[in-house]
Design a protein around this motif. Structure first.
Motif, mmCIF file in Angstrom:
data_model
loop_
_atom_site.group_PDB
_atom_site.id
_atom_site.type_symbol
_atom_site.label_atom_id
_atom_site.label_comp_id
_atom_site.label_asym_id
_atom_site.label_seq_id
_atom_site.Cartn_x
_atom_site.Cartn_y
_atom_site.Cartn_z
ATOM 1 N N CYS A 1 -35.353 -5.296 41.626
ATOM 2 C CA CYS A 1 -33.486 -6.216 41.338
ATOM 3 C C CYS A 1 -32.562 -5.605 42.097
ATOM 4 C CB CYS A 1 -33.322 -6.764 39.749
ATOM 5 S SG CYS A 1 -34.382 -7.427 38.800
ATOM 6 N N ARG A 2 -31.484 -6.334 42.504
ATOM 7 C CA ARG A 2 -30.564 -6.033 42.889
ATOM 8 C C ARG A 2 -29.217 -6.083 42.341
ATOM 9 N NH1 ARG A 2 -31.899 -3.623 47.760
ATOM 10 N NH2 ARG A 2 -34.014 -4.855 48.927
ATOM 11 N N ASP B 1 -34.579 -19.337 41.727
ATOM 12 C CA ASP B 1 -32.484 -19.354 41.168
ATOM 13 C C ASP B 1 -31.925 -18.271 41.133
ATOM 14 O OD1 ASP B 1 -32.638 -22.567 42.614
ATOM 15 O OD2 ASP B 1 -32.234 -23.169 40.501
ATOM 16 N N GLU C 1 -36.652 -7.641 45.591
ATOM 17 C CA GLU C 1 -37.621 -7.646 46.766
ATOM 18 C C GLU C 1 -38.959 -8.076 45.544
ATOM 19 O OE1 GLU C 1 -40.258 -4.681 49.049
ATOM 20 O OE2 GLU C 1 -38.493 -4.066 47.800
ATOM 21 N N SER D 1 -40.571 -17.506 44.935
ATOM 22 C CA SER D 1 -40.012 -16.885 46.093
ATOM 23 C C SER D 1 -38.394 -17.890 45.554
ATOM 24 C CB SER D 1 -41.119 -17.245 47.308
ATOM 25 O OG SER D 1 -41.533 -18.508 47.002
ATOM 26 N N ASP E 1 -30.227 -11.074 39.446
ATOM 27 C CA ASP E 1 -31.746 -11.014 39.396
ATOM 28 C C ASP E 1 -32.153 -10.355 38.414
ATOM 29 O OD1 ASP E 1 -30.683 -11.626 42.310
ATOM 30 O OD2 ASP E 1 -31.390 -9.095 42.714
ATOM 31 N N GLU F 1 -32.428 -12.687 44.325
ATOM 32 C CA GLU F 1 -32.485 -12.026 45.755
ATOM 33 C C GLU F 1 -33.171 -10.316 45.614
ATOM 34 O OE1 GLU F 1 -28.403 -11.987 46.544
ATOM 35 O OE2 GLU F 1 -27.904 -14.718 46.557
#
Length: 462
Positions: free
Chosen positions: A48-49, A13, A18, A10, A53, A16
C-alpha cells in the motif's frame, strides 16, 4: 481462483499500490520478515502507498473471506506480519514523516522505521521514546507500548501517542484523539493491532541532546558480579539514567579482543540524558569491575544510541524468544541468569535485562491498555541461530530453562515480546481489570475479529 482474485484486485476501486502474488518478481523478498524461522506464503501481498489503499484492501479481504496480516516494520516475533494463504497488507512503503517542531509534534506513517523517525526528529534536536533496535517499525512497537532508552525519562512510545488515523475492520477511515474517542486511544496504547490499522500516528516530541552513553563488557566469569553492580546502580538511578544488561557471546567485532571472540561475556549499556559529567559519575561503578574487555562510553547522539544493538539483531535469523516483567531482582535470579546466560545453546543467544521505573510508572496502571507500570525490570531470553535446517529443540529448551528461572518474580509480560504462546500468556500482558474493557472495545471496533492475526483480544461475547 488465483487468476480471478488477481483480476478483481487489479480493478479494485481506490487501490493504487503494488499487488504481488507468488508468481511475481519481488514476492519472496516482500514476504520475508525479521524472524527468519517464519516461512509463510500469502495468496496476495498488497503493498500500500496510502490510507485509501489500506482501506480498499481491507474491504477486498472481507469480500473474499481472506485472513489478514498487517506489516509495518515486520519485526513481529511470532511472525504475525505475514499470513499463510491470505492477504498481507504491507504498509512498508508508507514512509511519510511530518515534523511540527514549533509545537513539538510529528505525524508518522505506518511503514516508518525507528531509525528513519529518529534521524528526522534529531535533525531538529527532538525525539520520542522508541525501542532499542533501529529497524523496528514505529507502528507495531507503539501499539504494544514501546519501551526503550527514553522511557524512564519520557514514558512509553504509547504514552506519547496523541492521535491516529485508522482504517477499521469494515474499511472505513476514522481519526481519533483523547477528545474525540478516549476509549479507542486507551486501547491503542498497548492493545496492539486488534482495533484497526493505524495509517497515521501523531506523537509528542521532546528535546533530546547527545547523551553520556556506551557499553562496558566483562568476561562471563564476572557475570554475577556485573549484574549485582547493574542492580545496585539501577536501584538508585535517577530517571535520566537508562540501563540495560546483556549476557551474550563476544562478537567478532574490531573493538573486541581476539581472544574473547565467541566466549560468554556480560555487557552493561547505559545512557544518561543530562549533564555529561553527572552521567560519568553515575556510570563509574559499572566500569570499575577490574579491567573491562571493552569500554565504549563517551558522548553519543541519540540516533547512534538507537543503533548500538543492531548488529546483534540481524534480520533473517532463526529466533525463539520468551520475556517477562520482573518485580525485583533478587540474588537467586541474578545467579540463575548468570548461570544460563553464560552457557548458551548458540553463540548468537542473548539474555537481556532492562531497568524500568521512572516515567513509566508516572501514569496510573489503568490509564492505558499497557498496565504493568510498577515492574522493576524486563527480561528477554532469545535463542538465535543461522541455519534453518538446524534442530531448534536445543535452543528452545535453553530458552525455556532460562526463562523459568525468573518466573517466581514475574509481574506480567510485554505484549511486544510475546511469541505464539497462547491465550493465557496474552492475558498476562494485561491487568485483569483491563481485559474485559479490551474485549468490549474489540467488540465495538472489530466484532467479527477481522484483525485476528496478532496477540489476539477476542470480542466480548465471542
Amino acid at each position: 481462483m488465483n487468476i480471478a482474485y488477481r483480476a478483481s484486485v487489479s480493478t479494485l476501486d481506490g487501490f493504487e499500490g503494488e499487488l504481488l502474488t507468488p508468481h511475481d518478481a519481488g514476492y519472496d523478498r516482500a514476504r520475508r520478515i525479521w524472524n527468519g524461522s517464519i516461512d509463510r506464503r500469502p495468496a496476495f501481498i498488497a503493498r500500500c502507498r496510502s490510507t485509501a489503499d489500506v482501506a480498499a484492501t481491507v474491504a477486498f479481504a472481507r469480500q473474499h473471506g481472506l485472513p489478514i496480516a498487517v506489516r509495518g516494520g515486520g519485526h513481529s516475533i511470532p511472525g504475525y506480519s505475514v499470513v499463510e494463504g491470505g492477504l498481507m497488507i504491507d504498509c512498508s512503503l508508507m514512509k511519510g514523516i511530518a515534523l511540527h517542531s514549533e509545537v513539538q509534534r510529528a505525524d508518522v506513517d505506518p511503514g516508518v522505521l525507528w531509525r528513519e523517525f529518529d534521524t528526522a526528529a534529531q535533525a531538529e534536536g527532538l525525539a520520542t521514546p522508541g525501542g532499542e533496535i533501529s529497524d523496528t517499525g514505529v507502528a507495531g512497537l507503539t501499539l504494544g507500548g514501546g519501551i526503550g532508552w527514553l522511557s524512564r525519562l519520557y514514558g512509553l512510545a504509547a504514552d506519547n501517542l496523541l492521535g491516529v488515523e485508522l482504517v477499521t475492520s469494515t474499511g472505513d477511515v476514522v481519526t481519533a484523539d483523547d477528545d474525540t474517542d478516549p476509549e479507542l486511544m486507551w486501547g491503542l496504547r498497548g492493545g496492539g493491532g486488534n482495533f484497526g490499522i493505524v495509517t497515521r500516528f501523531t506523537f509528542r516530541l521532546h528535546p533530546v541532546a547527545p547523551a553520556w552513553a556506551g557499553m562496558v563488557m566483562y568476561p562471563g566469569a564476572l557475570a554475577q558480579d556485573a549484574l549485582h553492580i547493574f542492580h545496585e546502580v539501577g536501584e538508585r538511578a535517577p530517571r535520566e539514567l537508562s540501563l540495560v544488561a546483556a549476557l551474550v557471546s563476544a562478537p567478532p567485532a574490531p573493538f573486541v579482543p581476539a581472544d574473547a571472540v565467541g566466549k560468554p561475556v556480560v555487557g552493561i549499556a547505559a545512557a544518561y540524558f543530562g549533564p555529561h559529567h553527572v552521567g560519568q559519575e553515575l556510570t563509574a561503578p559499572l566500569r570499575s569491575l577490574g579491567r573491562p574487555l571493552i569500554d565504549t562510553f563517551g558522548i553519543m547522539g541519540y540516533a547512534d544510541l538507537q543503533r548500538m544493538f543492531d548488529d546483534a539483531n540481524v534480520p533473517g535469523r532463526q529466533q525463539y524468544v520468551r520475556s517477562d516483567f520482573l518485580k525485583g531482582l533478587p540474588d537467586e535470579a541474578i545467579a540463575a541468569l548468570s548461570h544460563h546466560g553464560t552457557r548458551p545453546s548458540s553463540p548468537l543467544n542473548q539474555v537481556l535485562l532492562r531497568r524500568l521505573g521512572g516515567a513509566i510508572g508516572d501514569r496510573d496502571r489503568g490509564a492505558t491498555a499497557f498496565g504493568h507500570r510498577s515492574a522493576d525490570y524486563m527480561t528477554m531470553t532469545a535463542a538465535t541461530w543461522e541455519n534453518p535446517a538446524e534442530d531448534p529443540d536445543p535452543h528452545r529448551r535453553w530458552v525455556g530453562e532460562t526463562w523459568n528461572t525468573t518466573r517466581p518474580w514475574a509481574d506480567g509480560t510485554y505484549v511486544n515480546h510475546l511469541g505464539d504462546e497462547g491465550s493465557g500468556r496474552i492475558r498476562e500482558a494485561y491487568l485483569p481489570d483491563s481485559w474485559s474493557r479490551l474485549t468490549r472495545l474489540k467488540a465495538r471496533m472489530d466484532p467479527d475479529n477481522v484483525f485476528a492475526l496478532n496477540q489476539n483480544i477476542p470480542p466480548a461475547g465471542a
